[in-house]
Design a protein around this motif. Structure first.
Motif, mmCIF file in Angstrom:
data_model
loop_
_atom_site.group_PDB
_atom_site.id
_atom_site.type_symbol
_atom_site.label_atom_id
_atom_site.label_comp_id
_atom_site.label_asym_id
_atom_site.label_seq_id
_atom_site.Cartn_x
_atom_site.Cartn_y
_atom_site.Cartn_z
ATOM 1 N N GLN A 171 -11.129 14.832 -10.030
ATOM 2 C CA GLN A 171 -9.782 14.351 -9.721
ATOM 3 C C GLN A 171 -9.424 13.202 -10.666
ATOM 4 N N SER A 172 -8.143 13.034 -10.906
ATOM 5 C CA SER A 172 -7.690 11.893 -11.697
ATOM 6 C C SER A 172 -6.274 11.519 -11.281
ATOM 7 N N GLN A 173 -5.964 10.257 -11.423
ATOM 8 C CA GLN A 173 -4.615 9.765 -11.127
ATOM 9 C C GLN A 173 -4.330 8.551 -11.985
ATOM 10 N N ASP A 174 -3.135 8.502 -12.562
ATOM 11 C CA ASP A 174 -2.655 7.310 -13.254
ATOM 12 C C ASP A 174 -1.936 6.473 -12.204
ATOM 13 N N VAL A 175 -2.650 5.551 -11.597
ATOM 14 C CA VAL A 175 -2.098 4.801 -10.466
ATOM 15 C C VAL A 175 -0.886 3.984 -10.898
ATOM 16 N N ALA A 176 -0.957 3.386 -12.076
ATOM 17 C CA ALA A 176 0.161 2.568 -12.551
ATOM 18 C C ALA A 176 1.428 3.397 -12.686
ATOM 19 N N ALA A 177 1.295 4.627 -13.196
ATOM 20 C CA ALA A 177 2.462 5.470 -13.432
ATOM 21 C C ALA A 177 2.948 6.167 -12.168
ATOM 22 N N GLU A 178 2.020 6.527 -11.278
ATOM 23 C CA GLU A 178 2.386 7.329 -10.117
ATOM 24 C C GLU A 178 2.631 6.512 -8.852
ATOM 25 N N VAL A 179 2.021 5.332 -8.769
ATOM 26 C CA VAL A 179 2.139 4.500 -7.567
ATOM 27 C C VAL A 179 2.717 3.134 -7.905
ATOM 28 N N GLY A 180 2.190 2.522 -8.967
ATOM 29 C CA GLY A 180 2.573 1.154 -9.301
ATOM 30 C C GLY A 180 1.783 0.147 -8.481
ATOM 31 N N ASP A 181 2.056 -1.122 -8.684
ATOM 32 C CA ASP A 181 1.397 -2.174 -7.917
ATOM 33 C C ASP A 181 1.682 -1.966 -6.435
ATOM 34 N N PHE A 182 0.629 -1.909 -5.627
ATOM 35 C CA PHE A 182 0.804 -1.553 -4.224
ATOM 36 C C PHE A 182 0.558 -2.759 -3.316
ATOM 37 N N ILE A 183 1.055 -2.655 -2.109
ATOM 38 C CA ILE A 183 1.044 -3.769 -1.156
ATOM 39 C C ILE A 183 -0.320 -3.902 -0.498
ATOM 40 N N VAL A 184 -0.817 -5.146 -0.419
ATOM 41 C CA VAL A 184 -2.051 -5.432 0.308
ATOM 42 C C VAL A 184 -1.776 -6.306 1.542
ATOM 43 N N ARG A 185 -0.638 -6.989 1.549
ATOM 44 C CA ARG A 185 -0.204 -7.706 2.762
ATOM 45 C C ARG A 185 1.283 -7.459 2.936
ATOM 46 N N ARG A 186 1.633 -6.976 4.105
ATOM 47 C CA ARG A 186 2.977 -6.502 4.355
ATOM 48 C C ARG A 186 3.956 -7.635 4.615
ATOM 49 N N ALA A 187 5.233 -7.290 4.586
ATOM 50 C CA ALA A 187 6.275 -8.286 4.811
ATOM 51 C C ALA A 187 6.236 -8.835 6.235
ATOM 52 N N ASP A 188 5.695 -8.067 7.184
ATOM 53 C CA ASP A 188 5.584 -8.544 8.563
ATOM 54 C C ASP A 188 4.316 -9.354 8.797
ATOM 55 N N GLY A 189 3.556 -9.615 7.715
ATOM 56 C CA GLY A 189 2.348 -10.422 7.822
ATOM 57 C C GLY A 189 1.084 -9.644 8.104
ATOM 58 N N LEU A 190 1.203 -8.365 8.416
ATOM 59 C CA LEU A 190 0.023 -7.558 8.716
ATOM 60 C C LEU A 190 -0.684 -7.153 7.425
ATOM 61 N N TRP A 191 -1.988 -6.973 7.517
ATOM 62 C CA TRP A 191 -2.753 -6.479 6.374
ATOM 63 C C TRP A 191 -2.434 -5.016 6.158
ATOM 64 N N ALA A 192 -2.287 -4.628 4.910
ATOM 65 C CA ALA A 192 -2.014 -3.234 4.595
ATOM 66 C C ALA A 192 -3.274 -2.390 4.766
ATOM 67 N N TYR A 193 -3.067 -1.129 5.081
ATOM 68 C CA TYR A 193 -4.183 -0.194 5.253
ATOM 69 C C TYR A 193 -5.097 -0.193 4.041
ATOM 70 N N GLN A 194 -4.525 -0.177 2.828
ATOM 71 C CA GLN A 194 -5.346 -0.050 1.627
ATOM 72 C C GLN A 194 -6.351 -1.197 1.516
ATOM 73 N N LEU A 195 -5.940 -2.409 1.805
ATOM 74 C CA LEU A 195 -6.863 -3.542 1.736
ATOM 75 C C LEU A 195 -7.899 -3.457 2.852
ATOM 76 N N ALA A 196 -7.449 -3.222 4.070
ATOM 77 C CA ALA A 196 -8.363 -3.245 5.218
ATOM 78 C C ALA A 196 -9.460 -2.199 5.077
#
Length: 308
Positions: A171-196
């Motif tokens: 498998q391969s993915q260009d994360v920068a091109a397909e996703v971009g910088d992703f959230i690790v702490r949400r606007a509501d203050g909760l930790w994002a799934y990806q970080l946890a």
């Protein structure tokens, strides 16, 4: 007390797998397929099978669903090897990882609201120039003066992220091109799934993740985040999804019916068949799991060394 996140682990660390349901409702036929596959993979490799309740998204958690899930697994004979953990009791670990990423300049504050962003990958609106340091609470580049930080994003590295899925192959993915910088702490203050999930897998010593194919797309970004935290990314195996009559993923959000664990052997047989295996002549759940472990070991054998 939360344990510190371990550093990168050797390629041949003793096998540890996990099942990590979200308590947004009871287990259904689709979640049992993932649970059974992860259980069998751990047993086939004489490893630990861990249970983690992924309740980090607290607004979606249903009161009492975690206890129902534990009861369902026990009724099916899927017994975990260590005390279950709940993500809502592990905030100190996530805070530690967040501080490490921030000190390394690998995350930044973002002022963007979802409604302001175009479809597709994050365009980098608030991403500081490489090597730039911003004062606490500021974002860059500000379109019209500094705006308050809403969420925090991880700086994705450019280029292809490649890995081998033990079910699906290379498998391969260009994360920068397909996703971009992703959230690790949400606007509501909760930790994002990806970080946890990355922090938990590292803290629990998880070497192998067996889960549904809907999470394949998360693997490349989780690998980048793991390495940024000094962790060895786990091996992965993504199993097929169970679809409803309309072709949609069977899920709690789509009101999938709860498993009837009064018929444990029937439930296990259906999940085994969904994984593409032939029927097993077993009269009890215990006999079925023993035979299924042997069948799984024949197909999925010894896992390869973990990718860097």
């Amino acid at each position: 007390m939360s344990r510190p996140i371990p550093s990168a682990t050797p390629a041949r660390q003793a096998y540890a797998g996990r099942f990590a349901p979200s308590p947004s409702g009871p287990l259904h036929a689709g979640s049992l397929v993932a649970a059974l596959a992860s259980f069998l993979d751990a047993r086939a490799h004489h490893g630990r099978w861990l249970l983690r309740i992924e309740d980090i998204d607290e607004p979606r958690a249903v009161a009492g669903a975690d206890r129902i899930i534990l009861h369902q697994l026990q009724a099916l004979g899927l017994h975990w090897d260590e005390a279950p953990v709940w993500q809502t009791r592990r905030h100190a670990l996530y805070e530690q990882a967040f501080a490490r990423l921030r000190a390394s300049g690998l995350i930044y504050g973002c002022a963007c609201a979802r409604r302001e962003l175009p479809p597709g990958p994050y365009p980098g609106t608030c991403r500081p120039p490489d090597g730039a340091s911003m004062p606490a609470g500021a974002v860059a580049p500000p379109p019209a003066g500094h705006r308050p930080v809403r969420s925090w994003r991880f700086r994705v590295a450019p280029g292809l992220e490649t890995f081998t899925d033990r079910w699906l192959g290379p498998q391969s993915q260009d994360v920068a091109a397909e996703v971009g910088d992703f959230i690790v702490r949400r606007a509501d203050g909760l930790w994002a799934y990806q970080l946890a999930v990355v922090v938990d897998d590292g803290a629990q010593g998880v070497t192998d993740v067996v889960r549904g194919a809907d999470l394949l797309d998360s693997t490349a970004r989780q690998r980048q985040l793991a390495r940024a935290l000094g962790l060895a990314p786990p091996r992965v195996l993504h199993v097929p999804l169970i679809l409803d009559a309309a072709g949609h993923k069977l899920s709690k959000q789509n009101h999938a019916p709860a498993l009837d664990v009064s018929r444990p052997l029937d439930c296990l047989r259906e999940a085994w068949r969904a994984l593409g295996f032939a029927a097993l002549p077993a009269a009890t759940p215990q006999a079925f799991l023993s035979a299924a472990t042997a069948g799984w070991a024949q197909r999925f054998g010894s896992p390869p060394a973990r990718d860097a």
